[in-house]
Design a protein around this motif. Sequence first.
Motif, short mmCIF file in Angstrom:
data_model
loop_
_atom_site.label_atom_id
_atom_site.label_comp_id
_atom_site.label_asym_id
_atom_site.label_seq_id
_atom_site.Cartn_x
_atom_site.Cartn_y
_atom_site.Cartn_z
N ILE A 87 0.86 -1.18 0.00
CA ILE A 87 0.00 0.00 0.00
C ILE A 87 0.89 1.23 0.00
CG2 ILE A 87 -1.75 1.30 1.27
CD1 ILE A 87 -2.52 -1.45 2.59
N LEU A 88 0.63 2.14 -0.92
CA LEU A 88 1.31 3.44 -0.92
C LEU A 88 0.35 4.43 -0.27
CD1 LEU A 88 3.58 5.39 -1.70
CD2 LEU A 88 2.52 5.62 -3.97
N TYR A 89 0.74 4.96 0.89
CA TYR A 89 -0.15 5.85 1.64
C TYR A 89 0.31 7.30 1.53
CZ TYR A 89 -3.57 7.34 4.98
OH TYR A 89 -4.67 7.96 5.54
N LEU A 90 -0.65 8.17 1.21
CA LEU A 90 -0.40 9.60 1.05
C LEU A 90 -1.17 10.35 2.13
CD1 LEU A 90 -0.81 9.60 -2.83
CD2 LEU A 90 1.34 9.55 -1.54
N HIS A 91 -0.44 11.01 3.01
CA HIS A 91 -1.06 11.64 4.17
C HIS A 91 -1.83 12.90 3.80
CE1 HIS A 91 1.58 15.18 4.45
NE2 HIS A 91 2.59 14.38 4.14
N GLY A 92 -2.80 13.22 4.65
CA GLY A 92 -3.58 14.44 4.46
C GLY A 92 -2.96 15.62 5.19
N GLY A 93 -3.68 16.75 5.12
CA GLY A 93 -3.19 17.98 5.75
C GLY A 93 -3.32 19.18 4.84
N GLY A 94 -4.27 19.13 3.91
CA GLY A 94 -4.50 20.28 3.04
C GLY A 94 -3.36 20.57 2.09
N TYR A 95 -2.49 19.60 1.83
CA TYR A 95 -1.29 19.78 1.00
C TYR A 95 -0.29 20.74 1.62
CZ TYR A 95 -4.21 17.67 -2.65
OH TYR A 95 -5.04 16.82 -3.36
N VAL A 96 -0.54 21.14 2.88
CA VAL A 96 0.28 22.16 3.54
C VAL A 96 0.91 21.64 4.83
CG1 VAL A 96 0.17 24.43 4.69
CG2 VAL A 96 -1.03 24.06 2.53
N VAL A 97 0.16 20.84 5.59
CA VAL A 97 0.68 20.28 6.83
C VAL A 97 0.55 18.76 6.75
CG1 VAL A 97 0.06 22.33 8.16
CG2 VAL A 97 -1.57 20.43 8.02
N GLY A 98 0.87 18.08 7.85
CA GLY A 98 0.87 16.63 7.84
C GLY A 98 2.26 16.10 7.50
N SER A 99 2.56 14.91 8.00
CA SER A 99 3.92 14.37 7.83
C SER A 99 3.92 12.87 8.08
CB SER A 99 4.87 15.05 8.82
OG SER A 99 4.53 14.69 10.16
N LEU A 100 5.08 12.28 7.96
CA LEU A 100 5.23 10.88 8.34
C LEU A 100 4.93 10.69 9.82
CD1 LEU A 100 8.56 10.01 6.44
CD2 LEU A 100 6.21 9.58 5.68
N THR A 101 5.28 11.69 10.62
CA THR A 101 5.05 11.61 12.07
C THR A 101 3.56 11.64 12.40
OG1 THR A 101 7.16 12.71 12.52
CG2 THR A 101 5.52 12.73 14.28
N THR A 102 2.81 12.55 11.80
CA THR A 102 1.39 12.67 12.14
C THR A 102 0.60 11.43 11.76
OG1 THR A 102 0.88 13.74 10.01
CG2 THR A 102 1.42 15.19 11.88
N HIS A 103 1.05 10.71 10.76
CA HIS A 103 0.28 9.58 10.25
C HIS A 103 0.91 8.22 10.53
CE1 HIS A 103 -1.95 12.74 8.31
NE2 HIS A 103 -2.77 11.86 7.78
N ARG A 104 1.98 8.19 11.32
CA ARG A 104 2.66 6.90 11.55
C ARG A 104 1.76 5.90 12.27
NH1 ARG A 104 7.18 8.75 13.86
NH2 ARG A 104 8.12 9.02 11.79
N SER A 105 0.98 6.36 13.23
CA SER A 105 0.09 5.45 13.95
C SER A 105 -0.96 4.86 13.03
CB SER A 105 -0.59 6.19 15.11
OG SER A 105 -1.51 5.36 15.78
N LEU A 106 -1.60 5.70 12.22
CA LEU A 106 -2.60 5.22 11.27
C LEU A 106 -1.98 4.20 10.31
CD1 LEU A 106 -5.12 7.43 9.26
CD2 LEU A 106 -3.92 5.53 8.21
N VAL A 107 -0.83 4.55 9.75
CA VAL A 107 -0.16 3.67 8.79
C VAL A 107 0.21 2.33 9.44
CG1 VAL A 107 1.99 3.40 7.48
CG2 VAL A 107 0.65 5.50 7.27
N ALA A 108 0.70 2.38 10.70
CA ALA A 108 1.09 1.15 11.38
C ALA A 108 -0.12 0.27 11.67
CB ALA A 108 1.82 1.49 12.68
N HIS A 109 -1.24 0.88 12.05
CA HIS A 109 -2.46 0.09 12.25
C HIS A 109 -2.92 -0.54 10.93
CE1 HIS A 109 -2.84 1.99 16.24
NE2 HIS A 109 -3.68 1.01 16.50
N LEU A 110 -2.79 0.21 9.84
CA LEU A 110 -3.17 -0.32 8.53
C LEU A 110 -2.27 -1.49 8.14
CD1 LEU A 110 -5.21 0.21 6.27
CD2 LEU A 110 -3.55 1.78 5.24
N ALA A 111 -0.98 -1.37 8.44
CA ALA A 111 -0.05 -2.47 8.14
C ALA A 111 -0.40 -3.70 8.95
CB ALA A 111 1.38 -2.02 8.44
#
Length: 317
Positions: A87-111
């Motif tokens: 899965i290639l995951y692209l984080h949200g944040g209005g194209y302005v904010v958001g990062s690998l850090t903000t979405h690591r928990s979501l991505v890890a649960h998905l994995a």
Amino acid sequence: MREFKIPLPIARVLLDPVFRVTLNTRLPVAVQRALLDAVSLIQLVPDGSVVQHLQLGGRPAERVIAETAIPGSRTRAVPPERAAGAILYLHGGGYVVGSLTTHRSLVAHLAQETSCAVYALDYRLAPEHPLPAGLDDAEAAFLDLVHNVGYRPDQICLAGDSAGGGLALALAQRLIERHEMTPAALGLIAPWVDPTQVPAKARDLVINRAWSQACAAYYLGDGAATDAGYAPLTGNLLGLPPTYVQADVSELLHDQCCQLVSALRGAGVHVRFTETRGLWHVAQLQAALVTEAALALSELAEFLREAIQPVSIDDLR
């Protein structure tokens, strides 16, 4: 990780001031990013998560895998060594904010729920890098997974939330048009697929109209609002893979998600549309904290797992 869950009503009360403060046009973008990264540290990753830092398409990325499947997972995920795709995951944040850090928990649960490797991409953000920088980065990452990592296009699902959901849709359109590559599936959490639309409401629990319009302007830069890469809802939807869309009925993007689902079905795309009540925009980010958010994320995981890991004869024995 010792799990603790917050009751839904309390979670809503706690999150409201967090988003009122962080997603605020009065704050410099750099401050918004720093605050969101700091707050996201309370969103823990599941035990057994392995986070590997790497580069995809020339951009920093993380490959997250789960050493063991969740006992009793309702997705019945297979062990990682039997996983048939990624899965290639692209984080949200209005194209302005958001990062690998903000979405690591979501991505890890998905994995963990899918037992697939989930690749999270640190694509370039506006206003420093407006359209098409993020889309170019996403395209390069997907091609890297195909040409260098060794996945077939139909072994890779694209997923994302909010702006990342819009980016995932725009990427799928570009891959089909430019490369004749069709991903296995699209998993879109409250996707922002037409930034030209002005929300009817002033705000929901997470997003407010002023902030979203500022982000839309940052992302567009000197580009054209008619560019399908900017507003993929207006682009060609024919030939897209099976698509999952989730939105809460209370959020600003709910109407836009309904428009997308209708347009996809009109184009002959198989769609699963899930509408929640009582959650909030991309509640899946709080899957580690809120049971209802975890269940919503499990639905996405099940859809993606079935797209790239069809049941085998061994599973039926």
